[in-house]
Design a protein around this motif. Structure first.
Motif, mmCIF file in Angstrom:
data_model
loop_
_atom_site.group_PDB
_atom_site.id
_atom_site.type_symbol
_atom_site.label_atom_id
_atom_site.label_comp_id
_atom_site.label_asym_id
_atom_site.label_seq_id
_atom_site.Cartn_x
_atom_site.Cartn_y
_atom_site.Cartn_z
ATOM 1 N N TYR A 30 69.412 -9.844 -12.895
ATOM 2 C CA TYR A 30 69.893 -8.888 -13.878
ATOM 3 C C TYR A 30 71.286 -8.429 -13.504
ATOM 4 O O TYR A 30 71.778 -8.679 -12.398
ATOM 5 C CB TYR A 30 68.946 -7.691 -14.018
ATOM 6 N N SER A 32 73.639 -4.790 -13.891
ATOM 7 C CA SER A 32 73.633 -3.373 -14.280
ATOM 8 C C SER A 32 74.971 -2.748 -13.926
ATOM 9 O O SER A 32 75.692 -3.242 -13.063
ATOM 10 C CB SER A 32 72.492 -2.617 -13.590
ATOM 11 N N ASP A 33 75.275 -1.647 -14.588
ATOM 12 C CA ASP A 33 76.542 -0.957 -14.370
ATOM 13 C C ASP A 33 76.283 0.542 -14.356
ATOM 14 O O ASP A 33 75.548 1.054 -15.209
ATOM 15 C CB ASP A 33 77.531 -1.321 -15.483
ATOM 16 N N ASN A 52 74.667 -6.958 -9.506
ATOM 17 C CA ASN A 52 74.035 -8.187 -9.964
ATOM 18 C C ASN A 52 72.957 -8.560 -8.965
ATOM 19 O O ASN A 52 73.140 -8.429 -7.762
ATOM 20 C CB ASN A 52 75.096 -9.298 -10.049
ATOM 21 N N ASP A 163 69.478 3.570 -7.993
ATOM 22 C CA ASP A 163 69.992 2.359 -8.625
ATOM 23 C C ASP A 163 69.607 1.086 -7.866
ATOM 24 O O ASP A 163 70.039 -0.001 -8.208
ATOM 25 C CB ASP A 163 71.513 2.427 -8.781
#
Length: 189
Positions: A30, A32-33, A52, A163
């Motif tokens: 995946y 993500s930010d 990533n 996160d």
């Protein structure tokens, strides 16, 4: 550079082993930010964390599987320049082998960047009936609670690190014997 070598190996394995057919190899992940902006007295700080994850699993035989999971991050912001040692806090690995790699630099006069790659799962798993043996970097979680788990001896982590869903792995030998659908005996070292 190590991160590019890891990607080359992963892509090479995907191409070479792709001819085995479906079910012999899986690759997923995946992207993500997360942006962070906060103010401390007299200054604004900002950071952008692009993450990533790549998960590669090979199934060469019914009784054998191998897994490689890599976490990559690109962190940009002025927090990197404002806090000396920021990169050093992300580098280093307390496992059997140091599988974390960090590169840092400056973006203009006030901001900086960090590029990190960490291999947080790397194991071989052998399965024989009700017996499972796993050797390598893996997540061992003995119980689950909402905030902190006193039984989680192998993978303590900060509750505020929200996160990083997978949580860090531990280099370990793990033996599991399944007694039924919901019970097992387990030994980990």
């Amino acid at each position: 550079m190590w991160p590019s070598r890891i990607y080359t190996v992963v892509i090479g394995l995907c191409i070479a082993l792709g001819s085995y057919g479906q079910g012999k190899i899986t690759l997923d992940g995946y992207l993500s930010d997360m942006q962070t902006v906060y103010r401390i007295p007299d200054q604004w700080l900002w950071e952008n964390n692009l993450q990533n994850r790549l998960n590669l699993t090979l199934y060469p035989a019914d009784w054998l599987s191998a897994t490689l999971q890599v976490r990559n991050r690109a962190i940009l912001g002025n927090t990197i320049r404002k806090f000396p040692g920021y990169a050093d806090g992300l580098d280093g690995d307390i496992g059997w082998m140091d599988l974390a790699f960090v590169t840092s630099g400056n973006l203009g006069d006030s901001a900086g960047y960090l590029l990190t790659t960490a291999v947080d799962r790397l194991w071989l798993q052998f399965s024989f009936g009700n017996l499972e043996v796993k050797l390598g970097r893996q997540r061992i979680n003995w119980g689950q609670t909402f905030v902190w788990n006193p039984n989680d001896l192998f993978n303590t982590y900060s509750y505020f690190d929200f996160d990083y869903e997978e949580k860090p792995g531990s280099d370990a030998f793990r033996l599991q014997y399944y007694l039924g659908e919901s019970s097992k005996l387990e030994l980990s070292t």
